[in-house]
Design an enzyme around this catalytic site. Structure first.
Site, PDB file in Angstrom:
ATOM      1  N   ARG A 159      -8.261   2.396   1.420  1.00 21.97           N
ATOM      2  CA  ARG A 159      -8.021   3.613   0.619  1.00 21.97           C
ATOM      3  C   ARG A 159      -6.733   3.363  -0.289  1.00 21.97           C
ATOM      4  O   ARG A 159      -5.593   4.256  -0.140  1.00 21.97           O
ATOM      5  CB  ARG A 159      -7.541   4.715   1.827  1.00 21.97           C
ATOM      6  CG  ARG A 159      -8.642   5.510   2.549  1.00 21.97           C
ATOM      7  CD  ARG A 159      -8.208   6.133   3.523  1.00 21.97           C
ATOM      8  NE  ARG A 159      -7.519   7.480   2.935  1.00 21.97           N
ATOM      9  CZ  ARG A 159      -7.765   8.502   2.576  1.00 21.97           C
ATOM     10  NH1 ARG A 159      -8.899   8.959   2.640  1.00 21.97           N
ATOM     11  NH2 ARG A 159      -6.745   9.523   2.207  1.00 21.97           N
ATOM     12  N   GLU A 213      -0.602  -8.523   5.198  1.00 24.02           N
ATOM     13  CA  GLU A 213      -0.461  -8.368   6.785  1.00 24.02           C
ATOM     14  C   GLU A 213      -1.526  -8.189   7.370  1.00 24.02           C
ATOM     15  O   GLU A 213      -1.572  -8.463   8.701  1.00 24.02           O
ATOM     16  CB  GLU A 213       0.661  -7.154   7.102  1.00 24.02           C
ATOM     17  CG  GLU A 213       0.176  -5.741   6.898  1.00 24.02           C
ATOM     18  CD  GLU A 213       0.130  -5.096   5.504  1.00 24.02           C
ATOM     19  OE1 GLU A 213       0.031  -5.710   4.652  1.00 24.02           O
ATOM     20  OE2 GLU A 213      -0.251  -3.817   5.801  1.00 24.02           O
ATOM     21  N   HIS A 260      -3.327  -5.409   1.306  1.00 20.67           N
ATOM     22  CA  HIS A 260      -2.544  -5.808   2.512  1.00 20.67           C
ATOM     23  C   HIS A 260      -2.409  -7.142   3.119  1.00 20.67           C
ATOM     24  O   HIS A 260      -3.129  -7.441   3.697  1.00 20.67           O
ATOM     25  CB  HIS A 260      -3.345  -4.982   3.766  1.00 20.67           C
ATOM     26  CG  HIS A 260      -3.088  -3.458   3.533  1.00 20.67           C
ATOM     27  ND1 HIS A 260      -2.095  -2.751   3.928  1.00 20.67           N
ATOM     28  CD2 HIS A 260      -3.760  -2.535   3.098  1.00 20.67           C
ATOM     29  CE1 HIS A 260      -2.332  -1.364   3.758  1.00 20.67           C
ATOM     30  NE2 HIS A 260      -3.360  -1.239   3.249  1.00 20.67           N
ATOM     31  N   ARG A 265      -2.376   7.341  -6.075  1.00 26.25           N
ATOM     32  CA  ARG A 265      -2.760   7.205  -4.790  1.00 26.25           C
ATOM     33  C   ARG A 265      -4.331   7.321  -4.474  1.00 26.25           C
ATOM     34  O   ARG A 265      -4.819   7.978  -5.468  1.00 26.25           O
ATOM     35  CB  ARG A 265      -2.162   8.453  -3.986  1.00 26.25           C
ATOM     36  CG  ARG A 265      -0.477   8.525  -3.846  1.00 26.25           C
ATOM     37  CD  ARG A 265      -0.076   9.587  -2.754  1.00 26.25           C
ATOM     38  NE  ARG A 265      -0.741   9.565  -1.562  1.00 26.25           N
ATOM     39  CZ  ARG A 265      -0.893  10.728  -0.859  1.00 26.25           C
ATOM     40  NH1 ARG A 265      -0.718  11.965  -1.315  1.00 26.25           N
ATOM     41  NH2 ARG A 265      -1.387  10.470   0.322  1.00 26.25           N
ATOM     42  N   CYS A 278       1.001  -1.279   0.119  1.00 26.77           N
ATOM     43  CA  CYS A 278      -0.121  -0.129  -0.045  1.00 26.77           C
ATOM     44  C   CYS A 278       0.805   1.354   0.108  1.00 26.77           C
ATOM     45  O   CYS A 278       1.303   1.599  -1.125  1.00 26.77           O
ATOM     46  CB  CYS A 278      -0.943   0.006   1.147  1.00 26.77           C
ATOM     47  SG  CYS A 278      -2.332   1.244   0.976  1.00 26.77           S
TER      48      CYS A 278
END
Lengths: 206, 291
Positions: free
Chosen positions: A155, A192, A190, A127, A100
């Protein structure tokens, strides 16, 4: 799922003290760095947080750039002095994994922001490409040979165009969101935040 | 609200960790905050110190003003609604806000009920001064918790008290036998499953920030030392002599709160801090709003 309580204060894995090499340095100036630490503990891989330039010692063989706010991380990379050792690590072709905000820090160009940070990943990244928090979403997809991987976008960015040096490993709705380039892995999502360790294992195998 | 949406909303708070969320009242202040390294901004018409000074009823900010701030920065934008004001919350969701703060800083709209935050897709952060309040807000759907502190005072004592209270109550809950958790849930006036989660995990099931009275880099470092996962700074920045410099210093102090040499450098020559009001000099205790 929030990280276990010990990660609020844990600075390194138990086995890292005497390690001469093979340690993963996790950029820890802001964001979800503890989630990566918990993931590496699950895999039994040594790690330490990188909060200041002196934390980047010779034991560091690989680097994780976590999620968070790229503008915040970009400023703190400079003020902490961590930018130069990490840039040198990437320039030497050593393994780096950005998720990200980490993908944004790695990109050679951003299409809606004049900043360039490490500039190592041959891709133009947008972004907040899915909008604000109401645009955050999850799903499943592949990362190269890794199938049925949970994709969590907060986001998140996506890749607008990819240069010849990088390969697309994950695509969502026609937009590349997972890339590889030599020893660089970059995801707009993500891993993680999930229980699936396969991309982290791939990274540790680089 | 779908469970995946609730998790995505808790996930955004995880991305904010280790960062500083700053109160701003204009697009220019928002840009100063972003340039200083804020991980998010809280858009509001008046900062808490001015709300306190002005008195009267304090409400949700003008959506046009919030939009101006959304357009000025690329980081997440939060905004406040009055406790229990369902309609204000719907308005903020309609303008695509990143996080709603159901906040005791504004005049409460409802002195009994908080918003049923599970009915919304947008995430909520709520204040709490102890574990019971925190878990009740989480039961209602809050995706993030912050200490209440005492907003607009520049006095950190209440934020410290609330963070210490919450963490002490968490440790007490962890120390109980499994069969004692039922009674503890009753005493705390919280659902059993949330008390059990805290008992088993030693932490809240959502990210917990400090807020209310943080005015200096040392204040931010203190709250991180006490277990905060990040910091809200309200009046402390734009009520001070050199907001840009102070904001950047608080960001660096939050990221590296253990580094005393760095804190010494960051604390030097910051200009005037907000004058502040001691807790025993204030007439309105905002933290008492919404139990």
């Amino acid at each position: 799922m929030v990280v276990a309580v010990e990660y609020i204060s844990k600075e390194e894995s138990e086995d890292v003290e005497d390690a001469r090499h093979g340690v993963t340095g996790i950029l820890a100036v802001q964001g979800a760095f503890a989630e990566h630490a918990a993931m590496l503990d699950r895999l039994g891989a040594p790690w330490k947080l990188l909060r200041a330039a002196e934390d980047f010692d010779d034991s560091i063989d690989r680097v994780i750039l976590p999620g968070g706010e790229s503008t915040t991380q970009g400023k703190l990379l400079r003020s902490t002095g961590l930018f130069d050792p990490i840039a040198a690590h990437i320039a030497a072709g050593k393994p780096v994994f950005g998720t990200c905000a980490g993908m944004i820090l790695l990109a050679s160009k951003l299409d809606n922001d004049p900043n360039v940070y490490f500039g190592a990943l041959d891709a133009v990244v947008r972004r907040n490409a899915y909008g604000r928090q109401l645009g955050s979403f999850d799903g499943t997809g592949s990362f190269g040979d890794i199938a049925d991987f949970p994709l969590v976008f907060i986001r998140g960015p996506y890749v607008v165009s990819v240069g010849p040096d990088a390969t697309v490993e994950t695509t969502v709705d026609g937009h590349p969101v997972g890339l590889r380039q030599g020893n660089i892995i970059a995801t707009a999502f993500h891993p993680e935040l999930t229980a699936d360790t396969r991309i982290h294992e791939l990274f540790l195998g680089l | 609200m779908a469970e995946n949406r609730a998790e995505l909303n808790r996930n955004l708070a995880q991305m904010l960790k280790g960062g500083v969320i700053m109160d701003v009242t204009t697009p220019d202040q928002a840009r100063v905050a972003e340039d200083a390294g804020a991980c998010a901004v809280m858009a509001l018409e008046r900062i808490p110190a001015d709300i306190r000074a002005a008195g009267g009823v304090s409400r949700m900010s003008d959506p046009a003003m919030i939009r101006g701030i959304q357009e000025a920065v690329s980081i997440p934008v939060m905004a406040k609604v009055r406790i229990g004001h369902i309609a204000e919350a719907r308005i903020l969701q309609a303008i695509d806000i990143d996080y709603i703060d159901e906040s005791e800083v504004l005049s409460p709209a409802d002195d009994v009920y908080h918003i049923d935050k599970r009915q919304f897709d947008v995430p909520f952060v709520c204040g709490a001064k102890n574990l019971g309040e925190a878990l009740r807000r989480i039961a209602e759907g809050a995706a993030m918790i912050r200490t209440k502190g005492e907003p607009g005072t520049g006095d950190v004592i209440q934020a410290v008290r609330h963070m210490r209270t919450m963490n002490k109550q968490i440790r007490e809950l962890v120390g109980l036998r499994d069969d004692e958790v039922y009674e503890a849930a009753k005493q705390l006036a919280v659902p059993y499953d949330l008390a059990k989660y805290v008992h088993d995990n030693g932490r809240l099931p959502v990210v917990n920030f400090a807020a209310g009275g943080v005015a200096t880099p040392a204040d931010a470092a203190l709250m991180m030392e006490l277990g905060a996962e990040g910091v809200f700074v309200g009046s402390g920045i734009f009520k001070s002599g050199d907001p840009a410099k102070r904001a950047a210093a608080i960001v660096q102090a939050t990221a590296n709160w253990r580094d005393a040499d760095l804190l010494a450098r960051l604390s030097a020559n910051l200009g005037e801090a907000m004058v502040g009001i001691n807790e025993d000099e204030i007439q309105t205790i905002m933290a008492a709003r919404g139990e």
